[in-house]
Design an enzyme around this catalytic site. Sequence first.
Site, PDB file in Angstrom:
ATOM      1  N   GLN A 211       0.727  -1.214  -0.135  1.00 51.28           N
ATOM      2  CA  GLN A 211      -0.014  -0.538   0.088  1.00 51.28           C
ATOM      3  C   GLN A 211       0.402   1.501  -0.052  1.00 51.28           C
ATOM      4  O   GLN A 211       0.986   2.654   0.234  1.00 51.28           O
ATOM      5  CB  GLN A 211      -0.983  -0.459   1.134  1.00 51.28           C
ATOM      6  CG  GLN A 211      -2.096  -1.282   0.826  1.00 51.28           C
ATOM      7  CD  GLN A 211      -1.508  -2.436   1.807  1.00 51.28           C
ATOM      8  OE1 GLN A 211      -0.111  -2.813   2.176  1.00 51.28           O
ATOM      9  NE2 GLN A 211      -2.860  -2.792   2.921  1.00 51.28           N
ATOM     10  N   ASP A 252      -6.347   2.128  12.464  1.00 50.11           N
ATOM     11  CA  ASP A 252      -7.705   1.407  12.290  1.00 50.11           C
ATOM     12  C   ASP A 252      -8.380   1.198  12.987  1.00 50.11           C
ATOM     13  O   ASP A 252      -9.748   0.889  13.501  1.00 50.11           O
ATOM     14  CB  ASP A 252      -7.542   0.164  11.419  1.00 50.11           C
ATOM     15  CG  ASP A 252      -6.582   0.384  10.070  1.00 50.11           C
ATOM     16  OD1 ASP A 252      -8.029   0.414   9.210  1.00 50.11           O
ATOM     17  OD2 ASP A 252      -5.759   0.599   9.667  1.00 50.11           O
ATOM     18  N   ASN A 262      -2.536  -0.617  13.616  1.00 46.04           N
ATOM     19  CA  ASN A 262      -2.040   0.108  12.455  1.00 46.04           C
ATOM     20  C   ASN A 262      -1.302  -1.029  11.871  1.00 46.04           C
ATOM     21  O   ASN A 262      -1.588  -2.704  12.209  1.00 46.04           O
ATOM     22  CB  ASN A 262      -1.404   1.108  12.603  1.00 46.04           C
ATOM     23  CG  ASN A 262      -1.570   2.025  11.232  1.00 46.04           C
ATOM     24  OD1 ASN A 262      -2.788   2.677  10.380  1.00 46.04           O
ATOM     25  ND2 ASN A 262      -0.279   2.177  11.084  1.00 46.04           N
ATOM     26  N   LYS A 263      -1.843  -0.961  10.461  1.00 45.01           N
ATOM     27  CA  LYS A 263      -1.497  -1.825   9.090  1.00 45.01           C
ATOM     28  C   LYS A 263       0.078  -2.766  10.051  1.00 45.01           C
ATOM     29  O   LYS A 263       1.088  -1.849  10.273  1.00 45.01           O
ATOM     30  CB  LYS A 263      -1.251  -1.022   8.051  1.00 45.01           C
ATOM     31  CG  LYS A 263      -0.861  -2.340   6.852  1.00 45.01           C
ATOM     32  CD  LYS A 263      -1.733  -3.194   7.016  1.00 45.01           C
ATOM     33  CE  LYS A 263      -2.781  -2.858   6.384  1.00 45.01           C
ATOM     34  NZ  LYS A 263      -3.490  -3.507   5.851  1.00 45.01           N
TER      35      LYS A 263
END
Length: 389
Positions: A211, A252, A262-263
Amino acid sequence: MGDQHEVSEKGAGALTIPSLRWEEPPEGPVLVLLDQTRLPAEEVELVCTDVPALVQAIRTLAVRGAPLLGIAGAYGVALAAARGFDVEEAVEVLAQARPTAVNLAYGVRRAAAAYRAAAADGSGAQAAAAALAEARAVHAEDIEASARMAEHGLGLLGELLPGGGHRILTHCNTGALVSGGEGTALAVALAAHRAGELRRLWVDETRPLLQGARLTAYEAARAGMAYTVLSDGAAGSLFAAGEVDAVLIGADRIAADGSVANKVGSYPLAVLARYHHIPFVVVAPISTVDPDTAEGADIEVEQRPAQEVTEFSLPSVQGAGAGPGGGIPVAPLGAQAYNPAFDVTPPELVTAIVTEAGVVSPVTPERLAEVCSTSRWSKSRSGNGMMAE
């Protein structure tokens, strides 16, 4: 699955397709999404006419990012109502489409609460209109929140790093592709760029789905920002070389104690930042804070398909809404894979959390609750009405 078709627009230059929009063609309302699995190779729109199509887009990451998932969830409820589908069934499947990102359920709850309130006293058409109005409100609020987070974040950078010339490291994608506005963490970096205070944006590639390399670099290039893509494993050498002034990430889900999901790959950056005495800043709207999740250990972390690790798929090859199994193998057949979508960073490693309501620093349960409870942009967790200032 219901109707989900695509419209492709190829070419270089300043492409201006929004991440998400509601349209009402003669054949009925639709939700139009920019398919993020196809970027940066091409800009392709998915046209969703029902909730199953939207759920598929969410699960395949065609639409992604905490704030945008909240907006999409709200519009999904409105779509079901407007087309005469079972709204309660839509609410259930949408809210469960991805378990970690709390914004998705938040947006769904708000539109559902508006629908139920209107349905109790009015017609189905009035209830559908109420759900759509609430979805549009969620959308508009996110645009405003994005602008305020950028303002607060830029101010914080000025306090932490006086003199400008910031070299910012970011992870995953946190720009306009995940928001109704210009994003969360990347919106702060963009504000620094516009103020002439951004020297370099370091972009983690963000394995396994890239991403950062695919999406953050795409947005940075369009904005004319000075950026460099690096493999995730190279971040440590950047810190050791003194090339990073601050780390900015999104979130998130933020637990009540300030733990940040988070990621995956965010937690190692927090550890590196602490060791090298570098600010580690999280940028997220109040809607990402989940007071019902007491601490980081309580956050459900989504486990993604093994093929995302054991295979490699180019966006243009993968195709819209493609499932696993269509890529080039990079591990032996039958290899097992550990593929959590997120990791959790404890609050003691977070320098500050930037929200639209202000900056939380130090990150403590008390300070986080104070900022959330006094925000005039916060919505009640029932999804109905403003919280008192």
